[in-house]
Design a protein around this motif. Sequence first.
Motif, PDB file in Angstrom:
ATOM      1  N   ASP A 136       0.821  -1.176  -0.006  1.00 20.95           N
ATOM      2  CA  ASP A 136       0.032   0.062  -0.084  1.00 20.95           C
ATOM      3  C   ASP A 136       0.780   1.134   0.059  1.00 20.95           C
ATOM      4  N   ILE A 137       1.871   1.184   0.735  1.00 20.84           N
ATOM      5  CA  ILE A 137       2.987   2.508   0.637  1.00 20.84           C
ATOM      6  C   ILE A 137       3.500   2.552  -0.682  1.00 20.84           C
ATOM      7  N   VAL A 138       3.728   1.778  -1.261  1.00 25.02           N
ATOM      8  CA  VAL A 138       4.449   1.742  -2.539  1.00 25.02           C
ATOM      9  C   VAL A 138       3.370   2.274  -3.738  1.00 25.02           C
ATOM     10  N   GLU A 139       2.323   1.851  -3.655  1.00 24.17           N
ATOM     11  CA  GLU A 139       1.042   2.196  -4.364  1.00 24.17           C
ATOM     12  C   GLU A 139       0.698   3.721  -3.932  1.00 24.17           C
ATOM     13  N   GLN A 140       0.374   4.082  -2.957  1.00 26.15           N
ATOM     14  CA  GLN A 140      -0.030   5.323  -2.564  1.00 26.15           C
ATOM     15  C   GLN A 140       0.935   6.511  -2.726  1.00 26.15           C
ATOM     16  N   LEU A 141       2.403   6.043  -2.691  1.00 27.45           N
ATOM     17  CA  LEU A 141       3.322   6.993  -2.857  1.00 27.45           C
ATOM     18  C   LEU A 141       3.919   7.047  -4.197  1.00 27.45           C
ATOM     19  N   HIS A 142       3.230   6.101  -5.192  1.00 26.56           N
ATOM     20  CA  HIS A 142       3.661   6.065  -6.518  1.00 26.56           C
ATOM     21  C   HIS A 142       5.349   5.870  -6.641  1.00 26.56           C
ATOM     22  N   LEU A 143       5.933   4.972  -5.668  1.00 23.81           N
ATOM     23  CA  LEU A 143       7.153   4.803  -5.995  1.00 23.81           C
ATOM     24  C   LEU A 143       7.450   3.905  -7.139  1.00 23.81           C
ATOM     25  N   ARG A 144       8.767   4.224  -7.751  1.00 20.56           N
ATOM     26  CA  ARG A 144       8.951   3.526  -8.990  1.00 20.56           C
ATOM     27  C   ARG A 144       9.985   2.863  -8.785  1.00 20.56           C
ATOM     28  N   GLU A 145       9.578   1.322  -9.329  1.00 22.69           N
ATOM     29  CA  GLU A 145      10.411   0.284  -8.920  1.00 22.69           C
ATOM     30  C   GLU A 145      11.437   0.306  -7.700  1.00 22.69           C
ATOM     31  N   PRO A 146      10.654   0.382  -6.619  1.00 24.23           N
ATOM     32  CA  PRO A 146      11.637   0.642  -5.581  1.00 24.23           C
ATOM     33  C   PRO A 146      12.463  -0.437  -5.019  1.00 24.23           C
TER      34      PRO A 146
END
Length: 624
Positions: free
Chosen positions: A186-196
């Motif tokens: 959810d963190i990755v999706e909400q912050l729009h992280l790019r292939e973190p």
Amino acid sequence: MNPDDSLLLGPLKKFFGFTSFRPLQRDIIRDTLAGRDVLALLPTGGGKSLCFQLPALLRPGLTVVVSPLIALMKDQVDALQAAGIAATFLNSSLAAGESRPRLRGLHQGEYRLLYVAPERLMLSGFLEDLQRWNVNLIAVDEAHCISEWGHDFRPEYRQLSQLRPLFPGAPMMALTATATARVREDIVEQLHLREPRRFVASFNRPNLTYRVVAKSKPSRQVIEFLRSRPRESGIVYCQSRKGAEALAAHLNESNIPARPYHAGLTPGERTAHQELFLRDEVRVICATIAFGMGINKPNVRFVVHHDLPKNIEGYYQETGRAGRDGLPADCLLLFSPGDAIKQQRFIEEKPPDEQRVARGQLQQIIHYADSSACRRAELLRYFGETFPGDNCGGCDNCLSPRATFDGTQAALKFLSCVYRVAQKSGFGVGLNRIVEILTGAESEEIRRWRHETLSTYGIGGEHSRAEWQAIGRELIRLGHLRQAAEKYSVLELTAEGRAVLRERRKIVLTKPVTVPAAPEKRARAGEIACDEALFEQLRRLRKQLADQRNLPAYIVFSDVALRQMARHYPASRGQFMRISGVGEKKLAEYGAAFLGEIGAFLQTNPRQIFADDSFTAPLIRPRF
């Protein structure tokens, strides 16, 4: 950009006074400097801050740190400024007259780090300013707050999803201490992280010792525990505001300086009490669970749970306030089944859809408190990690294994009673009702359902109610009984329990034990043996210098640094620079005073000799 260690270790020592990284820090910093997005899951005290503070010094521009913890912002900015790093913060605690010069400095590019609360960051005018300030990194601390699946969801964090399109060129770093796999996604999706790049550190805190003690006259137990540690400071967590107030008053009456901390105090009172604790003016904070999220006091030497925590995740976070400097610390939980009953009542006040989850969590913490297994292994298992070993050497159950006894007859009586009740009534009952039946209680409910006619009524006179409750909880933990997570938490026989009854299998149970409060005389993880007399003298000097500068003492130097000074007796500026936490600015500001104090001490006291007593020996450095 992929800097080698020499490019990282120079600034690490110059500004922070360290010569090596903690696990994962180097890789996180390298990826950040290379422009990659990062998701870092590091436990409390695991070194999250350094992961964005060091990159802030190695690239031009401004690093923005988003945090919901106002007190922590000031704490970290004070520490950065003491190390010679240009940092500031903006939040609701500042008056307009305090904010204006900081904003002016930001417009003029004077700062390397800006700490800001999410609600301030997302103001339209502020975002426009931010786009002119050459932002080179956005670090979102306490990133679990953005997820509705997290334990501390904050709606204002959801607005942070707007940051990516506004700052497409700046890498983003999301940091948290506890997050399930679902929350991480959810963190990755909400912050729009790019292939973190994802980094998950071990949750093990080897310097913490975990103990659970049967609760009996808890105020006296807490006082005895504190008196065995006369020079140490720590936190006592209480379930209620009233409890925190009463315990703090009792400690003060016993000449142990303490203050309460809870949401019922005014903001000014909370700030004042926190400052007294941070500056070692009071030894103990008696707090509800809100305390500790916004401080970075590294020398908290103990955390006591006066009452049962709501769940294991909260317990882990609260015990994580202890020993952030890597030195040994103690975590004591006073456990009474009565506390579980109180928690059940609180749960009944929640919306129906939350009650089932809360009851399941409560059962988990009760099982932890009752368990005779390694407590460290139990905690790590909750977070999906396996402890590699049979004995951690750092919990009551490993240090003093619980005595066992042949509990076959007791187990058969208890399991048979559960079976008979269900057979007669057509439904199950809770643990306390089974205990009442076994001990021959005469209650209205027993008469109503004619449980006094059962063959198991009154057959348990050899054990007290408390002992039968402990036996029942252990049978649940062993898998012979199942406790429903519904409102009445009824007991049911499992297939394993039915087999025990049918085959009369032998059952081994554990005896409850009360652990002495005094610290053991044993080598402990993270310990630094030193000249204790010199250490105390250096502590007094540190307090004096900190008071002159209106700072908490640990910002001058950590206990780790003082213990290394009291072990190695540095006599020159070069030797002093080898102490963990001594950077260039602290050498210039404090070196002469501490070197002078050490030299004066040695004129009247013999130098002690320690094993591996050289500066080439591995030095334990604090958690940053």
